[in-house]
Design an enzyme around this catalytic site. Sequence first.
Site, PDB file in Angstrom:
ATOM      1  N   HIS A 195      60.436   8.956  30.948  1.00  0.00           N
ATOM      2  CA  HIS A 195      59.981   7.568  31.031  1.00  0.00           C
ATOM      3  C   HIS A 195      60.465   6.729  29.864  1.00  0.00           C
ATOM      4  O   HIS A 195      60.713   5.540  30.009  1.00  0.00           O
ATOM      5  CB  HIS A 195      58.472   7.521  31.225  1.00  0.00           C
ATOM      6  CG  HIS A 195      58.132   7.667  32.673  1.00  0.00           C
ATOM      7  ND1 HIS A 195      56.933   7.359  33.215  1.00  0.00           N
ATOM      8  CD2 HIS A 195      58.900   8.106  33.705  1.00  0.00           C
ATOM      9  CE1 HIS A 195      56.960   7.593  34.521  1.00  0.00           C
ATOM     10  NE2 HIS A 195      58.144   8.062  34.832  1.00  0.00           N
ATOM     11  N   ARG A 302      55.912   0.612  40.104  1.00  0.00           N
ATOM     12  CA  ARG A 302      55.167   1.668  39.403  1.00  0.00           C
ATOM     13  C   ARG A 302      53.962   1.014  38.737  1.00  0.00           C
ATOM     14  O   ARG A 302      54.088  -0.075  38.158  1.00  0.00           O
ATOM     15  CB  ARG A 302      56.037   2.334  38.347  1.00  0.00           C
ATOM     16  CG  ARG A 302      57.144   3.244  38.925  1.00  0.00           C
ATOM     17  CD  ARG A 302      57.847   3.994  37.800  1.00  0.00           C
ATOM     18  NE  ARG A 302      58.775   5.020  38.274  1.00  0.00           N
ATOM     19  CZ  ARG A 302      60.089   4.835  38.375  1.00  0.00           C
ATOM     20  NH1 ARG A 302      60.631   3.666  38.054  1.00  0.00           N
ATOM     21  NH2 ARG A 302      60.869   5.811  38.789  1.00  0.00           N
ATOM     22  N   ARG A 338      53.225   1.505  44.409  1.00  0.00           N
ATOM     23  CA  ARG A 338      52.897   2.935  44.415  1.00  0.00           C
ATOM     24  C   ARG A 338      51.571   3.158  43.704  1.00  0.00           C
ATOM     25  O   ARG A 338      51.359   2.666  42.591  1.00  0.00           O
ATOM     26  CB  ARG A 338      53.988   3.738  43.705  1.00  0.00           C
ATOM     27  CG  ARG A 338      53.679   5.227  43.741  1.00  0.00           C
ATOM     28  CD  ARG A 338      54.751   6.042  43.118  1.00  0.00           C
ATOM     29  NE  ARG A 338      54.793   5.847  41.680  1.00  0.00           N
ATOM     30  CZ  ARG A 338      55.733   6.367  40.901  1.00  0.00           C
ATOM     31  NH1 ARG A 338      56.718   7.052  41.440  1.00  0.00           N
ATOM     32  NH2 ARG A 338      55.700   6.177  39.607  1.00  0.00           N
ATOM     33  N   GLU A 437      59.259  13.203  48.146  1.00  0.00           N
ATOM     34  CA  GLU A 437      59.781  13.700  46.867  1.00  0.00           C
ATOM     35  C   GLU A 437      59.466  15.168  46.639  1.00  0.00           C
ATOM     36  O   GLU A 437      59.558  15.661  45.516  1.00  0.00           O
ATOM     37  CB  GLU A 437      59.330  12.820  45.691  1.00  0.00           C
ATOM     38  CG  GLU A 437      57.862  12.525  45.614  1.00  0.00           C
ATOM     39  CD  GLU A 437      57.509  11.607  44.449  1.00  0.00           C
ATOM     40  OE1 GLU A 437      58.372  11.259  43.624  1.00  0.00           O
ATOM     41  OE2 GLU A 437      56.332  11.235  44.360  1.00  0.00           O
ATOM     42  N   ASN A 460      64.211  11.627  42.155  1.00  0.00           N
ATOM     43  CA  ASN A 460      64.036  12.280  40.848  1.00  0.00           C
ATOM     44  C   ASN A 460      63.183  13.542  41.011  1.00  0.00           C
ATOM     45  O   ASN A 460      63.552  14.627  40.572  1.00  0.00           O
ATOM     46  CB  ASN A 460      63.339  11.343  39.852  1.00  0.00           C
ATOM     47  CG  ASN A 460      64.023  10.003  39.732  1.00  0.00           C
ATOM     48  OD1 ASN A 460      65.205   9.892  40.006  1.00  0.00           O
ATOM     49  ND2 ASN A 460      63.287   8.980  39.335  1.00  0.00           N
ATOM     50  N   ASP A 461      62.037  13.371  41.649  1.00  0.00           N
ATOM     51  CA  ASP A 461      61.176  14.542  41.845  1.00  0.00           C
ATOM     52  C   ASP A 461      61.720  15.460  42.929  1.00  0.00           C
ATOM     53  O   ASP A 461      61.587  16.679  42.820  1.00  0.00           O
ATOM     54  CB  ASP A 461      59.741  14.097  42.158  1.00  0.00           C
ATOM     55  CG  ASP A 461      58.968  13.807  40.884  1.00  0.00           C
ATOM     56  OD1 ASP A 461      59.069  14.602  39.936  1.00  0.00           O
ATOM     57  OD2 ASP A 461      58.286  12.768  40.811  1.00  0.00           O
ATOM     58  N   ARG A 471      62.849  17.889  35.296  1.00  0.00           N
ATOM     59  CA  ARG A 471      63.597  16.650  35.114  1.00  0.00           C
ATOM     60  C   ARG A 471      63.600  16.181  33.661  1.00  0.00           C
ATOM     61  O   ARG A 471      64.412  15.349  33.270  1.00  0.00           O
ATOM     62  CB  ARG A 471      63.039  15.541  36.016  1.00  0.00           C
ATOM     63  CG  ARG A 471      61.600  15.220  35.752  1.00  0.00           C
ATOM     64  CD  ARG A 471      61.000  14.312  36.810  1.00  0.00           C
ATOM     65  NE  ARG A 471      61.176  12.905  36.498  1.00  0.00           N
ATOM     66  CZ  ARG A 471      60.682  11.921  37.230  1.00  0.00           C
ATOM     67  NH1 ARG A 471      60.024  12.183  38.336  1.00  0.00           N
ATOM     68  NH2 ARG A 471      60.854  10.672  36.883  1.00  0.00           N
ATOM     69  N   CYS A 508      64.183   5.200  46.386  1.00  0.00           N
ATOM     70  CA  CYS A 508      63.858   4.489  45.150  1.00  0.00           C
ATOM     71  C   CYS A 508      64.074   5.348  43.912  1.00  0.00           C
ATOM     72  O   CYS A 508      63.755   4.941  42.810  1.00  0.00           O
ATOM     73  CB  CYS A 508      62.429   3.958  45.188  1.00  0.00           C
ATOM     74  SG  CYS A 508      61.194   5.259  45.377  1.00  0.00           S
TER      75      CYS A 508
HETATM   76  C1  PEP Z   1      61.128   9.761  41.904  1.00  0.00           C
HETATM   77  O1  PEP Z   1      60.523  10.815  41.684  1.00  0.00           O
HETATM   78  O2  PEP Z   1      62.307   9.707  42.313  1.00  0.00           O
HETATM   79  C2  PEP Z   1      60.461   8.471  41.682  1.00  0.00           C
HETATM   80  C3  PEP Z   1      61.035   7.346  42.042  1.00  0.00           C
HETATM   81  O3  PEP Z   1      59.260   8.473  41.035  1.00  0.00           O
HETATM   82  P1  PEP Z   1      59.082   8.720  39.449  1.00  0.00           P
HETATM   83  O4  PEP Z   1      60.432   8.697  38.816  1.00  0.00           O
HETATM   84  O5  PEP Z   1      58.194   7.620  38.952  1.00  0.00           O
HETATM   85  O6  PEP Z   1      58.427  10.061  39.426  1.00  0.00           O
HETATM   86 MG    MG Z   2      58.365  10.809  41.462  1.00  0.00          MG
END
Ligand code: PEP
Ligand code: MG
Length: 606
Positions: A195, A302, A338, A437, A460-461, A471, A508
């Site tokens: 983050h 978010r 979300r 995800e 991402n997840d 990650r 996303c």
């Molecule tokens: C993801 O996991 O791709 C996502 C968009 O959510 P975050 O990165 O906030 O976990």
């Molecule tokens: Mg995610």
Amino acid sequence: MTRVLRGIGVSPGVACAPALVIRLEFPEVPDRTVPPDQVEHEVRRLHEAVDAQVASLQELGQRVLQRAGPEESRIFDAQMLMAQDPDFLASVEQLIRNNHLSAETAYEFKALELRNAWSNASSARLRERLADLNAIQRRILLRLVGRAPVQPWADQQLDEQVIVVAHELSPGLTVQLDREFVVGLVSEEGTRTSHAAILAHSLGIPAAMGVRGALALIPNGAMLLLDGQAGTVTVEPTVGELEDAKTQVSRRHRLELELDSVSGRPAETPEGRRVRLMGNVDLPEEIESAVRFGAEGVGLLRTEFLLTGRASPPTEDEQADYYRRVVLAFGDQPVILRSFDLGGDKFPASFQAPPEANPFLGWRSIRVCLDEPEIFRTQLRAVLRAAVGRDLQLMLPLVTRVEEVTAAKEMLAEEADALQRAGVRAAASVPVGVMIETPAAVLIADRLAEVCAFFSIGSNDLTQYTLAVDRGNARLADRFTPHHPAIVRQLRRTLDVGRAAGLPVSICGEMASEPLTAVLLLGLGYDRLSVAPPALPLVKWVVRTVPDAATRRAADAALEAPTADAVLDAVRDAVRDYVDLRLLDPGAALPGRARVATLPPGTELP
Ligand code: PEP
Ligand code: MG
């Protein structure tokens, strides 16, 4: 000595400035006892040091409030609570009184005990809090031993541009940075999806993370050339290296001209296929940049920042105001909000969650929301109130079970009823979709489609859970490949299932912001991408430049490819006739943010 250090480029742009190495070291504290008649004096000294620290946090909070905004300044509210923790201070007082220790000796003893307890819990979500705790304890100890704490990254004392070099950058530290003076970030820990990295990206500060050995190899004050695209840091760059950096910058300037040429034009392919390009909004300040870069709505709003760094959750009114502000900014365009996605790397300091051995497989996201109905229902009411007359939609994170969706929808319906009965102006309902995800969500996408209104891929997840690659682990960054064949196949499958059920399917995750993987998504048939706002011009340029036939060719070859590298090669082969590939590599410049900060005297920009 190693002069070129390599990490992961997490926020593009080139910066050249002296290093400001931040070491959160604790001062040496001599073991000291005091005569019995001085014990109360030591207790007073302890409280004076804590009070002075709280006052300085208050002042810092005020400064950040003016410079950044109320959300960022709340980080300091949580820090103040931590500094004043009554149980902890009582235990230090007891040690002073019982063992006749000096205030600093007793404080250090108890502080170390607490830090050890937190680090042994070793969960990713405690790390965020541990960094805050370290900072507070360190500053209080410095006061007790008579040294003034220095916060050069957020202080007026910083009067020249610097590149901050640290072991780890927490989201808290990243938002505290003085954006005028901090022109680059380098850290030993962290990856593109940390983050802190996402925040650096949003704030437009070039950054490289996962740069191993940075603290040992970069002397404070050394001139650094940071390439936030390649993830390299060159210590004391030569004239030749600066020249290369200039070439790169000039290439980016060329690209910026190209991007200007598509500004104000629709995102459609050369054959006229319309693509909806939306923005991901993590912080309030990104609303404006998403609008400015032409986002057609928000594909991922978010909301975790509303909780992080605060002592208590935001009220329903506060949330409704913020959600309203976002929907108003986007007129009749959709905004996909979300629900709180806590846990994993995203637990706020104020949240009392039990330590877990495997936080990413633990109590997080939708699981927390369903188990903490007070927090979730407050958010649901705020969403319903903000949705009146607007296209506000609700998205549930980390769904693995159909029951999670039905339970959340039931709560939503109950809250809508309650608001109506109470005569509060609110929407009767909002569309509820799920983030795809986890591999489980992909495999039961047909069942999820029966109970939800849309899908959005969180790549991402999805990458983390499919490839079993953390990650946030810098050591595994090379293996974190969202273009892996296992992901590509899931992307195809989810789109097919969603389409068959008549649901909109968007994406996303960060891969939609990367130009090469965006080509792949277009070829697979995705026509809704939600990307980091500054990536919008580049992705739009890709949409308008690469013909459908080429993107389809890329996707067809990618679906047959045996490895992640082969997938990227297939994409490169398909598009090389249309674009300069040097501009499209993964992690490529998002030119809206690329900039050269201070180049040393004598270097001229092209
Ligand atoms: C993801 O996991 O791709 C996502 C968009 O959510 P975050 O990165 O906030 O976990
Ligand atoms: Mg995610």
